[in-house]
Design an enzyme around this catalytic site. Structure first.
Site, PDB file in Angstrom:
ATOM      1  N   TYR B 141      30.810  34.224  12.606  1.00 26.04           N
ATOM      2  CA  TYR B 141      29.545  33.536  12.324  1.00 26.04           C
ATOM      3  C   TYR B 141      28.794  34.184  11.169  1.00 26.04           C
ATOM      4  O   TYR B 141      27.848  33.604  10.635  1.00 26.04           O
ATOM      5  CB  TYR B 141      28.637  33.501  13.563  1.00 26.04           C
ATOM      6  CG  TYR B 141      29.142  32.628  14.697  1.00 26.04           C
ATOM      7  CD1 TYR B 141      30.260  31.816  14.542  1.00 26.04           C
ATOM      8  CD2 TYR B 141      28.490  32.613  15.924  1.00 26.04           C
ATOM      9  CE1 TYR B 141      30.724  31.031  15.578  1.00 26.04           C
ATOM     10  CE2 TYR B 141      28.945  31.827  16.974  1.00 26.04           C
ATOM     11  CZ  TYR B 141      30.060  31.041  16.799  1.00 26.04           C
ATOM     12  OH  TYR B 141      30.512  30.258  17.840  1.00 26.04           O
ATOM     13  N   LYS B 191      41.736  38.256  20.966  1.00 27.67           N
ATOM     14  CA  LYS B 191      42.932  37.456  20.708  1.00 27.67           C
ATOM     15  C   LYS B 191      43.878  38.321  19.865  1.00 27.67           C
ATOM     16  O   LYS B 191      44.334  37.931  18.789  1.00 27.67           O
ATOM     17  CB  LYS B 191      42.538  36.160  19.994  1.00 27.67           C
ATOM     18  CG  LYS B 191      43.675  35.166  19.832  1.00 27.67           C
ATOM     19  CD  LYS B 191      44.149  34.521  21.128  1.00 27.67           C
ATOM     20  CE  LYS B 191      45.342  33.620  20.889  1.00 27.67           C
ATOM     21  NZ  LYS B 191      45.912  33.072  22.142  1.00 27.67           N
ATOM     22  N   ASP B 224      41.931  32.827  25.472  1.00 29.40           N
ATOM     23  CA  ASP B 224      42.342  31.564  26.080  1.00 29.40           C
ATOM     24  C   ASP B 224      42.604  31.740  27.574  1.00 29.40           C
ATOM     25  O   ASP B 224      42.242  30.880  28.383  1.00 29.40           O
ATOM     26  CB  ASP B 224      43.554  30.945  25.352  1.00 29.40           C
ATOM     27  CG  ASP B 224      44.662  31.943  25.060  1.00 29.40           C
ATOM     28  OD1 ASP B 224      44.390  33.156  25.016  1.00 29.40           O
ATOM     29  OD2 ASP B 224      45.817  31.514  24.886  1.00 29.40           O
ATOM     30  N   ASP B 248      30.208  33.352  22.511  1.00 35.62           N
ATOM     31  CA  ASP B 248      29.451  32.098  22.485  1.00 35.62           C
ATOM     32  C   ASP B 248      30.112  31.071  23.411  1.00 35.62           C
ATOM     33  O   ASP B 248      29.476  30.458  24.277  1.00 35.62           O
ATOM     34  CB  ASP B 248      29.418  31.596  21.040  1.00 35.62           C
ATOM     35  CG  ASP B 248      28.578  30.346  20.859  1.00 35.62           C
ATOM     36  OD1 ASP B 248      27.810  29.998  21.781  1.00 35.62           O
ATOM     37  OD2 ASP B 248      28.687  29.704  19.794  1.00 35.62           O
TER      38      ASP B 248
HETATM   39 MG    MG Z   1      46.870  29.656  24.852  1.00 39.72          MG
HETATM   40 MG    MG Z   2      26.445  28.522  22.391  1.00 41.67          MG
END
Ligand code: MG
Ligand code: MG
Lengths: 359, 359
Positions: B141, B191, B224, B248
């Site tokens: 961001y 990740k 994920d 977020d």
């Molecule tokens: Mg995945």
């Molecule tokens: Mg948000």
């Protein structure tokens, strides 16, 4: 039609479930008067063992010449050594890249009998039928990355999310076409309030829909809001298109909704050439060879192959209806059975679907 | 202790709920023998109206000199004109930046009486008590971004996720300290299997925990997978630390779990200087001035202010226990009341909490 179908059974339960996928395709060919030729090729861990390569050249060439590819699953503890030269998953990544499979389709369908196994309350999840289209070859997973040593001994790492007009156009078209064949509702998910890459995504997606698919009901949702809506009102979505990382997160979240991953297929499509079809579940090495794996996700992946690569929508629907009928009749594999319920083996379940298809 | 507390009531229901936050702090000061001084300053839409600036210089200066800041909410349709020079939310972004508030704390607590309002099934969500720590001033961001015109008329957009050692260290320390004061379990979400920025995150987080907080139970989860676990087994997490964008998405997903956002506070902390405390709900302009807004999230934000900025943990716990007691006794504001249940106004609810604090 005549079609060449490549089978990639892979590792673990892959061969068992792929065989049931093959059988249903043989049955469809017979029933509907098509001619399918099958070839089976190694991929994943067994291909490493036999050829030192998780995607041998012969496998890749066969895939290039196929009309559709049905994959079981790859991987297992045998090939998990982190010092190994290559891993089974590398075969999957390479085949996607070589065949240019840029659109990953992930239907999230719910079944009445599983509603009480969902982590969501029945009245929330009931009726959920989402068709995710995730961009698969671009975005932050494939952008430039860098690791820098700073003067003070600290490090700075970067990963770049990158999208270009053409990449967005083609995956939005796939999603928009899918929406035309469903309820006509398309939702695009981005983070355009903050990210430049998402602002381009939003602009291009809106233009494609406005110019080429003006009849669709189209809306946009921010990725953080979508993570909320997926659990608060999942049944209000139809087709959802999004970038690679957002799609990774949201489809995994969504895969929890039906109460079992044993019924979820997926497809990966390119511009032309064959699509790749597979169950979303893994190779489940713990139950490999026991004959108890659930073949239904692979059978439903075979249905997607018929629809998306061979344009045989009636045939795909016939398989899907047969699976529904079998489940409605109360037949369960071990993963789907409640305590005390009788369960069928892999082959028996495949046979039930064939019987339902022919009844 | 002596403390200077700045109130930023803001727009919509902000002033009504902030006033109840102030009252509970006054009561705590009296009961526990502290001396709190209050100053109130404009922020958001009303500050645009009166000063042409969503964060007037005088407000910012007052905040710099404060020990803690209690914010209501900003924004509303009056200031939604997309052609406007500035927006209420710009005031919030600026204050975070100016005060260096790099750690966003978002507790997700569940209450027995709300369990049946959660989209998750009672047995899944019961006992959930997660303390999210989201990095707030770095990551994608705030990284470089770019939009390029290509020769063929297409465009390419990039957004860069960037993290440096120091940024990761400081937010992990905040989270690790929070875990020490809770059940001692810290989970870091990244990740790292794909992103370079996440690999640095994982390396630094592991080092900080190993060297400085060796007694914590520490684990790492991919973003994920976390999106799945949050709905399949949310009660197994305690403190969760992650980067800005992942935080977020995950905190928004998590905010659905309790069945109401009306009870969720948040805090934003810097290295030193005052923290900023606020409810996660917005300014709710549709019910502003009606005296029916739920003040409990703001009252719980005031409790966080005591704990994190003034080091008054007993006092914070006393407020939290009072809120619990009021809810257990069946008192509800309109947003929490079931059909037909009597509901209390904003001031009445604030009064109930004060009574419970003193009983
Ligand atoms: Mg995945
Ligand atoms: Mg948000």
């Amino acid at each position: 039609v005549n079609a060449k179908i490549v089978l990639l059974p892979g590792d673990g339960i892959g061969p068992e479930v792929t065989e049931e996928g093959r059988k249903i395709l043989v049955e469809v060919a017979e029933k509907f008067g098509h001619k399918f030729e099958f070839e089976s090729h190694p991929i994943g861990g067994n291909a490493i063992d036999d050829f030192g390569d998780p995607l041998p050249e012969a496998t890749l060439n066969a895939c290039r010449n196929a009309d559709g590819i049905l994959l079981g699953a790859v991987g297992g503890p045998k090939w998990d050594d982190p010092t190994a030269k290559t891993r089974p998953e590398a075969g999957l990544l390479k085949i996607r890249k070589e065949l240019g499979l840029f659109a990953n389709l992930r239907p999230i369908t719910t079944h009445e009998f599983l509603l009480d196994s969902s982590p969501l309350r029945r009245e929330i999840v009931e009726g959920t039928d989402i068709f995710f289209v995730r961009e698969l070859t671009g975005g932050i997973y494939f952008g430039d990355s860098n690791l820098e040593q700073n003067a003070d001994g600290s490090e700075t790492a970067t990963s770049t999310m990158v999208y270009s007009t053409h990449e967005i156009e083609r995956v939005v078209r796939v999603a928009a076409k899918a929406a035309q064949g469903r309820s006509g509702h398309l939702t695009s998910v981005d983070k355009a309030n903050v990210l430049e890459a998402s602002r381009l995504w939003r602009k291009v997606a809106e233009r494609v829909v406005r110019e080429e698919f003006p009849d669709l009901k189209y809306d946009v949702v921010l990725v953080d809001a979508m993570a909320m809506h997926l659990i608060s009102r999942p049944s209000t979505f139809d087709v959802v298109v999004t970038g690679n990382m957002f799609g990774d997160i949201l489809t995994d979240e969504g895969s929890m909704l039906p109460g079992s991953m044993g019924l979820l297929p997926s497809a990966s499509l390119g511009s032309d050439g064959p699509g790749l079809y597979e169950p979303i579940h893994g190779s489940a090495p713990d139950i490999a060879g026991l004959g108890i794996a659930n073949p239904l996700a692979t059978i439903l992946a075979a249905a997607m192959l018929l629809r998306h690569s061979l344009n045989l929508d009636d045939e795909a629907k016939a398989i899907e209806a047969a699976v529904d009928a079998v489940l409605s009749a109360g037949h369960r594999t071990k993963d789907l059975a409640k305590d005390g319920e009788v369960s069928l083996g892999t082959i028996e379940m495949g046979q039930k679907v064939i019987e339902a298809l022919n009844s």
